[in-house]
Write a protein that holds these residues in place. Sequence first.
Motif, PDB file in Angstrom:
ATOM      1  N   MET A  13      29.156  25.514  26.129  1.00  0.00           N
ATOM      2  CA  MET A  13      30.129  24.437  26.357  1.00  0.00           C
ATOM      3  C   MET A  13      31.327  24.989  27.111  1.00  0.00           C
ATOM      4  O   MET A  13      31.805  26.088  26.829  1.00  0.00           O
ATOM      5  CB  MET A  13      30.599  23.833  25.018  1.00  0.00           C
ATOM      6  N   TYR A  14      31.796  24.221  28.090  1.00  0.00           N
ATOM      7  CA  TYR A  14      32.996  24.594  28.838  1.00  0.00           C
ATOM      8  C   TYR A  14      34.205  23.899  28.221  1.00  0.00           C
ATOM      9  O   TYR A  14      34.062  23.006  27.387  1.00  0.00           O
ATOM     10  CB  TYR A  14      32.838  24.192  30.309  1.00  0.00           C
ATOM     11  N   ARG A  15      35.384  24.315  28.713  1.00  0.00           N
ATOM     12  CA  ARG A  15      36.618  23.750  28.144  1.00  0.00           C
ATOM     13  C   ARG A  15      36.745  22.247  28.385  1.00  0.00           C
ATOM     14  O   ARG A  15      37.381  21.539  27.634  1.00  0.00           O
ATOM     15  CB  ARG A  15      37.836  24.453  28.750  1.00  0.00           C
ATOM     16  N   ASN A  16      36.135  21.775  29.491  1.00  0.00           N
ATOM     17  CA  ASN A  16      36.222  20.339  29.792  1.00  0.00           C
ATOM     18  C   ASN A  16      35.163  19.531  29.027  1.00  0.00           C
ATOM     19  O   ASN A  16      34.886  18.388  29.357  1.00  0.00           O
ATOM     20  CB  ASN A  16      36.093  20.092  31.294  1.00  0.00           C
ATOM     21  N   ASP A  17      34.565  20.158  28.045  1.00  0.00           N
ATOM     22  CA  ASP A  17      33.559  19.538  27.182  1.00  0.00           C
ATOM     23  C   ASP A  17      32.229  19.284  27.883  1.00  0.00           C
ATOM     24  O   ASP A  17      31.372  18.576  27.368  1.00  0.00           O
ATOM     25  CB  ASP A  17      34.112  18.242  26.573  1.00  0.00           C
ATOM     26  N   LEU A  53      23.132  34.329  34.554  1.00  0.00           N
ATOM     27  CA  LEU A  53      24.372  34.271  35.343  1.00  0.00           C
ATOM     28  C   LEU A  53      25.568  33.936  34.461  1.00  0.00           C
ATOM     29  O   LEU A  53      26.693  34.339  34.751  1.00  0.00           O
ATOM     30  CB  LEU A  53      24.256  33.240  36.477  1.00  0.00           C
ATOM     31  N   ILE A  54      25.314  33.171  33.423  1.00  0.00           N
ATOM     32  CA  ILE A  54      26.355  32.907  32.423  1.00  0.00           C
ATOM     33  C   ILE A  54      25.768  33.197  31.041  1.00  0.00           C
ATOM     34  O   ILE A  54      24.546  33.235  30.870  1.00  0.00           O
ATOM     35  CB  ILE A  54      26.893  31.445  32.501  1.00  0.00           C
ATOM     36  N   ARG A  55      26.664  33.400  30.084  1.00  0.00           N
ATOM     37  CA  ARG A  55      26.199  33.772  28.739  1.00  0.00           C
ATOM     38  C   ARG A  55      26.293  32.592  27.796  1.00  0.00           C
ATOM     39  O   ARG A  55      27.272  31.825  27.854  1.00  0.00           O
ATOM     40  CB  ARG A  55      27.042  34.930  28.208  1.00  0.00           C
ATOM     41  N   PRO A  56      25.297  32.429  26.942  1.00  0.00           N
ATOM     42  CA  PRO A  56      25.336  31.273  26.025  1.00  0.00           C
ATOM     43  C   PRO A  56      26.357  31.465  24.902  1.00  0.00           C
ATOM     44  O   PRO A  56      26.661  32.594  24.522  1.00  0.00           O
ATOM     45  CB  PRO A  56      23.919  31.234  25.455  1.00  0.00           C
ATOM     46  N   ASP A  57      26.866  30.335  24.390  1.00  0.00           N
ATOM     47  CA  ASP A  57      27.701  30.397  23.185  1.00  0.00           C
ATOM     48  C   ASP A  57      26.799  30.640  21.982  1.00  0.00           C
ATOM     49  O   ASP A  57      27.180  31.286  21.014  1.00  0.00           O
ATOM     50  CB  ASP A  57      28.442  29.066  22.971  1.00  0.00           C
ATOM     51  N   LYS A  58      25.603  30.088  22.084  1.00  0.00           N
ATOM     52  CA  LYS A  58      24.648  30.151  20.968  1.00  0.00           C
ATOM     53  C   LYS A  58      23.236  30.065  21.535  1.00  0.00           C
ATOM     54  O   LYS A  58      23.035  29.505  22.610  1.00  0.00           O
ATOM     55  CB  LYS A  58      24.915  28.945  20.043  1.00  0.00           C
ATOM     56  N   VAL A 206      17.967  15.362  31.256  1.00  0.00           N
ATOM     57  CA  VAL A 206      19.208  15.885  30.674  1.00  0.00           C
ATOM     58  C   VAL A 206      20.312  14.844  30.854  1.00  0.00           C
ATOM     59  O   VAL A 206      20.554  14.367  31.960  1.00  0.00           O
ATOM     60  CB  VAL A 206      19.641  17.193  31.377  1.00  0.00           C
ATOM     61  N   VAL A 207      20.943  14.491  29.763  1.00  0.00           N
ATOM     62  CA  VAL A 207      22.065  13.550  29.819  1.00  0.00           C
ATOM     63  C   VAL A 207      23.199  14.108  28.958  1.00  0.00           C
ATOM     64  O   VAL A 207      22.977  14.455  27.793  1.00  0.00           O
ATOM     65  CB  VAL A 207      21.654  12.147  29.320  1.00  0.00           C
ATOM     66  N   ARG A 208      24.362  14.190  29.542  1.00  0.00           N
ATOM     67  CA  ARG A 208      25.569  14.684  28.855  1.00  0.00           C
ATOM     68  C   ARG A 208      25.284  15.959  28.042  1.00  0.00           C
ATOM     69  O   ARG A 208      25.657  16.058  26.864  1.00  0.00           O
ATOM     70  CB  ARG A 208      26.165  13.599  27.959  1.00  0.00           C
TER      71      ARG A 208
END
Lengths: 245, 248
Positions: A13-17, A53-58, A206-208
């Motif tokens: 999740m990014y800061r902009n949700d 390329l990016i790391r997961p939060d979980k 994929v939605v939201r």
Amino acid sequence: MKPILETVQLTKMYRNDRGIRDFHVQLYPGDVYGLLGPNGAGKTTFLKLITGLIRPDKGTVALFGASIAEQFEQGMRHVGCMIESADFHDFLTARQYLQLVARYYPGIGNSRIEEALDVVGLAKAKSDKIKHYSTGMKQKLALAAAIMPEPKLAILDEPTNGLDIEGTVMFRKLIKRLSEQKGMSFIISSHMIHELEQLCNRVGIVVRGRLIKEGCVSELLQSNQSLEQYYIDQLRLAGEVSESA
Amino acid sequence: MHSWKAGYMGELLLLWYRRKIAVFGIFSVVVPILLAASFHALQPILGFMAVSQSFPLTMLGIYTSVWIPLFIFMAAADLFPQEVASRTLKLALLRPNSRFQVYGAKTAALATGIAALLVLLGIVSLACNLFAGTLAGFAETAAIVKAYIASFVSMLALAAVFVFTAQFFKSSSGFMAFSIVLYAAAKIAPFLSSAVAAFSPASYTDWYKLWLSQTVSAGKLTTAFLFLASCSLLFFSLGYYKFVRKEV
């Protein structure tokens, strides 16, 4: 059969949700998996996560049984990618760029490089600097780099962006040929739903940030007019489009 | 190992193909020759500024304090912030190489560039001596070679500092400007506080002079070497810590 890609509870999740939550995806040899969704739904985030390329939060990602967090090199050995926009060191020529890529994969000689350039229709422009290329030509070069090592899995993010009609037809034929003749698997994120309908055996919507539906294309087409109709119906159920759409 | 080698060769070739690196190389050949020619021409007027046997060592002072640091800023900018800005970093990260290997390949390419530049500058400076008819004997030439090798160690420590610094930038021009200011500040700081000199890698750019002196003890040389080696390792590790967390 062991999955070549397996994600468990993959979340970022990014800061902009925006981002993705709890993605469970399994891909098997020979699968051509289409990823559908509105802009900003999380498709590229998913592709970036599975390629490290990016790391997961979980959650976890395993490519060919190797954890991407711990055995990245092993996992990526049989993967070809084009993620997001086609960006290159534009002071190189297409041929020089593919020569750099070829160094990573044993056994790729000049003939394979020439073949890859020829297949995507860049043979005549191979000695031109990439800075002189159009968006479509850069897209073709990114595709050539992704398939040149003949990976077992190719991950393609919006591969037809900027391609002309001939380019799109070339892309479709190429994916079909590689899938049928070489048994290559694909994950393709695209808005070209008609292309995906012809190419994919499975799709995920994929939605939201959530993978709301997954299914076999042949089964979906038995109960729906087209993949497009099914997709719009799913978006409507998710409240993404109005009833009149 | 095969993938790391591919990454290393790739980074070296990318440096090589960049026009500004080629221009830098050409200047590295031309500048010493021009200086030597000027000194030679001015010799009757200034006398002491002739192209003497120690010309390669005189030039090494300029190389290590200005020329090579400039190369380090430029190459580090191209290897890290420029790749982020042009979104080409992912091209290396999507290959079957771990982040450590990608970072190691980039840093090794920079170290190779520094070594190549020192070799080039050394050869050109010695060639100037040859043409001026003041070529040193074997013992003096060996001392010159020793000084150039010692310089490589101090330049490596400086490179490690700026590779680490580069991890904080997303634009090469911003990094270049900051690096020049930081380096200038690091060069001026010892004049304001002598304590800084002992702990700043920028104060060791003329470290090679210690190796030329007959009176410097082995202990002092070892201490300085260990400091530079520690700096290299520390900043290399800190840089990696930042690099591995980069999301592209």
